[in-house]
Design an enzyme around this catalytic site. Structure first.
Site, PDB file in Angstrom:
ATOM      1  N   TYR A  17       0.810  -1.294   0.013  1.00 18.45           N
ATOM      2  CA  TYR A  17       0.149   0.102  -0.102  1.00 18.45           C
ATOM      3  C   TYR A  17       0.897   1.217   0.171  1.00 18.45           C
ATOM      4  CZ  TYR A  17      -4.403  -2.722   0.577  1.00 18.45           C
ATOM      5  OH  TYR A  17      -5.292  -3.486   0.558  1.00 18.45           O
ATOM      6  N   ARG A  20      -8.424 -15.515   8.827  1.00 21.00           N
ATOM      7  CA  ARG A  20      -9.263 -16.603   8.113  1.00 21.00           C
ATOM      8  C   ARG A  20      -9.919 -17.768   9.078  1.00 21.00           C
ATOM      9  NH1 ARG A  20      -4.483 -18.498   4.333  1.00 21.00           N
ATOM     10  NH2 ARG A  20      -3.385 -17.475   6.088  1.00 21.00           N
TER      11      ARG A  20
HETATM   12  C1  LIG Z   1     -10.715 -12.362   2.423  1.00 16.57           C
HETATM   13  C2  LIG Z   1      -9.451 -11.461   3.260  1.00 16.57           C
HETATM   14  C3  LIG Z   1      -9.257 -10.001   3.000  1.00 16.57           C
HETATM   15  C4  LIG Z   1      -8.192  -9.464   3.574  1.00 16.57           C
HETATM   16  N1  LIG Z   1      -8.239  -8.194   3.729  1.00 16.57           N
HETATM   17  C5  LIG Z   1      -7.222  -7.108   4.121  1.00 16.57           C
HETATM   18  C6  LIG Z   1      -7.357  -5.892   4.354  1.00 16.57           C
HETATM   19  O1  LIG Z   1      -8.375  -5.163   3.890  1.00 16.57           O
HETATM   20  N2  LIG Z   1      -6.243  -5.393   4.962  1.00 16.57           N
HETATM   21  C7  LIG Z   1      -5.310  -6.008   5.391  1.00 16.57           C
HETATM   22  O2  LIG Z   1      -4.356  -5.465   6.065  1.00 16.57           O
HETATM   23  N3  LIG Z   1      -5.072  -7.490   5.416  1.00 16.57           N
HETATM   24  C8  LIG Z   1      -6.078  -8.070   4.961  1.00 16.57           C
HETATM   25  N4  LIG Z   1      -6.129  -9.550   4.686  1.00 16.57           N
HETATM   26  C9  LIG Z   1      -5.050 -10.141   5.279  1.00 16.57           C
HETATM   27  C10 LIG Z   1      -5.353 -10.561   6.841  1.00 16.57           C
HETATM   28  O3  LIG Z   1      -5.264  -9.341   7.690  1.00 16.57           O
HETATM   29  C11 LIG Z   1      -4.200 -11.526   7.502  1.00 16.57           C
HETATM   30  O4  LIG Z   1      -2.971 -10.663   7.302  1.00 16.57           O
HETATM   31  C12 LIG Z   1      -4.052 -12.688   6.524  1.00 16.57           C
HETATM   32  O5  LIG Z   1      -5.233 -13.270   6.290  1.00 16.57           O
HETATM   33  C13 LIG Z   1      -3.312 -13.752   7.398  1.00 16.57           C
HETATM   34  O6  LIG Z   1      -3.621 -14.047   8.575  1.00 16.57           O
HETATM   35  P1  LIG Z   1      -4.659 -15.346   8.863  1.00 16.57           P
HETATM   36  O7  LIG Z   1      -3.741 -16.449   8.577  1.00 16.57           O
HETATM   37  O8  LIG Z   1      -5.108 -15.420  10.195  1.00 16.57           O
HETATM   38  O9  LIG Z   1      -5.913 -15.270   7.801  1.00 16.57           O
HETATM   39  C14 LIG Z   1      -7.378 -10.079   4.030  1.00 16.57           C
HETATM   40  C15 LIG Z   1      -7.121 -11.658   4.217  1.00 16.57           C
HETATM   41  C16 LIG Z   1      -8.439 -12.376   3.915  1.00 16.57           C
HETATM   42  C17 LIG Z   1      -8.394 -13.619   3.778  1.00 16.57           C
END
Ligand SMILES: Cc1cc2nc3c(=O)[nH]c(=O)nc-3n(C[C@H](O)[C@H](O)[C@H](O)COP(=O)(O)O)c2cc1C
Length: 394
Positions: free
Chosen positions: A168, A345
């Site tokens: 970003y 997730r």
């Molecule tokens: C559907 C989806 C949308 C996401 N949107 C954002 C977002 O808007 N901003 C952001 O910083 N990270 C976003 N992420 C990343 C998550 O914040 C996180 O960094 C990533 O899913 C890894 O964490 P987890 O293994 O717990 O899912 C998104 C992840 C997913 C799966």
């Protein structure tokens, strides 16, 4: 040992536990306004026990949206945001707003406003040229962060999270491969870090101790020319020395250059392609396009090793993120010295996972990290596995 489910403080904010719902763009603001569906998306995880939920993605300027349906923070969005924070507070949790400018990840075609980055580059998302931010743009953008922060405090947010990762705008300035500037914003780490530090300082000066101020930073951008773990840590140390932040959330990867580095697991190539305009779909069939959605094996707490390097080099409170699904992982994180655990997730799959782990109804979440939630951001973010097979409950 500190208990992950015991109350904790984040800057001036008291949290009922150390679990955080990480920002996952909701896709529930079709008119750029808070909707009941957006409120329910967050209330479902806060009713499910999480200490702090994070609203993604609150843009500070129209050209800083990744998509035209995102909220641009301003007077016009204040009433809806107040409704959202009231609803979350009523569930006993705190609420963070992810405040950002998407820079080169913005879709200029969708926004109808040209995207901006550290340096000019073609956009793989809009197939348009992205402009290089001028001095005047950077002054305007810094002021816009301040004004958005003020609005979000008025709206009742407890925590503001500055988005400094994933390529970003602030992250595009940090990455030497995306920042080819010869002025005071390019070259040395000090110059590339200037925008992030300036924004953190300006926002802190505005909000004082009214709210907690955090940043989502990169443990490694995961592409050649991106921020390495060494530089990411040096940047985090500069932020710490500036004294403007209450905690860092540690992420990695790049939504622009290597999104799967951020998620790990299977790349949902066909589901992702089907959400894209034809021109992007065709581009994804080329060798360059195929390389864009690389698969990385999924591992529980896949950023832990890099995060431990940050832990060793910093005294700021840290939030571990990336593949956290299990109670023992959370306990290990706290034993490792991380102050909070953030999940994306796992909570999309089971909004009540925190309660289930805390009450020992479960030891682990059931998310399979197929990443098919990722392309749903364009049509209302959700776990497609839930719809396919409702979760068995004991
Ligand atoms: C559907 C989806 C949308 C996401 N949107 C954002 C977002 O808007 N901003 C952001 O910083 N990270 C976003 N992420 C990343 C998550 O914040 C996180 O960094 C990533 O899913 C890894 O964490 P987890 O293994 O717990 O899912 C998104 C992840 C997913 C799966």
């Amino acid at each position: 040992m500190t208990d992950v489910f015991a109350p904790a403080t984040l800057g001036p904010v008291r949290l009922r536990n150390r679990t955080v719902k990480a920002a996952t763009f909701e896709g529930r603001t079709p008119e750029g306004q808070v909707t009941d569906e957006l409120i329910e998306y967050h209330a479902s995880v806060t009713r499910g026990g999480v200490g702090l939920t994070t609203v993604a993605y609150l843009a500070i300027a129209p050209e800083g949206r990744t998509h035209r349906e995102q909220i641009v923070v301003g007077e016009h969005s204040l009433a809806g945001l107040q409704r959202l924070t009231d609803a979350i507070h009523a569930t006993g949790a705190a609420i963070a707003g992810q405040v950002g400018h998407a820079g080169p990840v913005a879709n200029g075609r969708s926004n109808g406003v040209k995207a901006l980055s550290a340096s000019r580059m073609p956009s793989p998302l809009s197939m348009q040229m992205i402009g290089s931010a001028s001095e005047a743009d950077l002054t305007r953008i810094t002021r816009a962060y301040v004004s958005a922060a003020r609005t979000l405090v008025r709206a009742g947010f407890d925590v503001l999270e500055l988005h400094m990762a994933h390529s970003y705008l602030i992250s595009s300035f940090l990455a030497p491969g995306l920042n080819r500037r010869k002025d005071r914003w390019g070259g040395s780490l000090e110059n590339r870090a200037r925008l992030g530090r300036q924004v953190a300082r300006a926002v802190r000066d505005e909000v004082g101790a009214e709210v907690a101020l955090t940043a989502k930073v990169s443990l490694s951008d995961g592409f050649k020319g991106g921020v390495t773990t060494e530089e990411g840590l040096a940047y985090a140390q500069l932020l710490e020395a500036d004294g403007c932040l209450d905690a860092l959330q540690m992420s990695g990867g790049s939504s622009l250059m290597n999104p799967m580095y951020l998620f790990r697991g299977e790349a949902p190539v066909s589901e992702f392609a089907s959400t894209m305009p034809l021109v992007v779909r065709l581009g994804m069939k080329t060798p360059v396009g195929k390389g864009f959605l690389k698969s990385y094996p999924f591992e529980e707490a896949y950023f832990r090793e890099k995060a431990l390097r940050f832990r060793a080099g910093l005294s700021l409170p840290l939030m571990l993120l990336g593949g956290i699904n299990r109670r023992d992982t959370m306990e290990q994180a706290v034993a490792d010295g991380f102050d909070f655990v953030a999940m994306g997730r796992a909570l999309l799959r089971e909004p009540d996972l925190v309660d289930r782990l805390q009450s020992e109804q479960a030891d682990a979440g059931v998310c399979i990290h197929c990443n098919r939630c990722m392309p749903t951001i364009y049509s209302g973010t959700r776990c497609p596995v839930i719809t396919a097979a409702p979760l068995p409950r004991n």
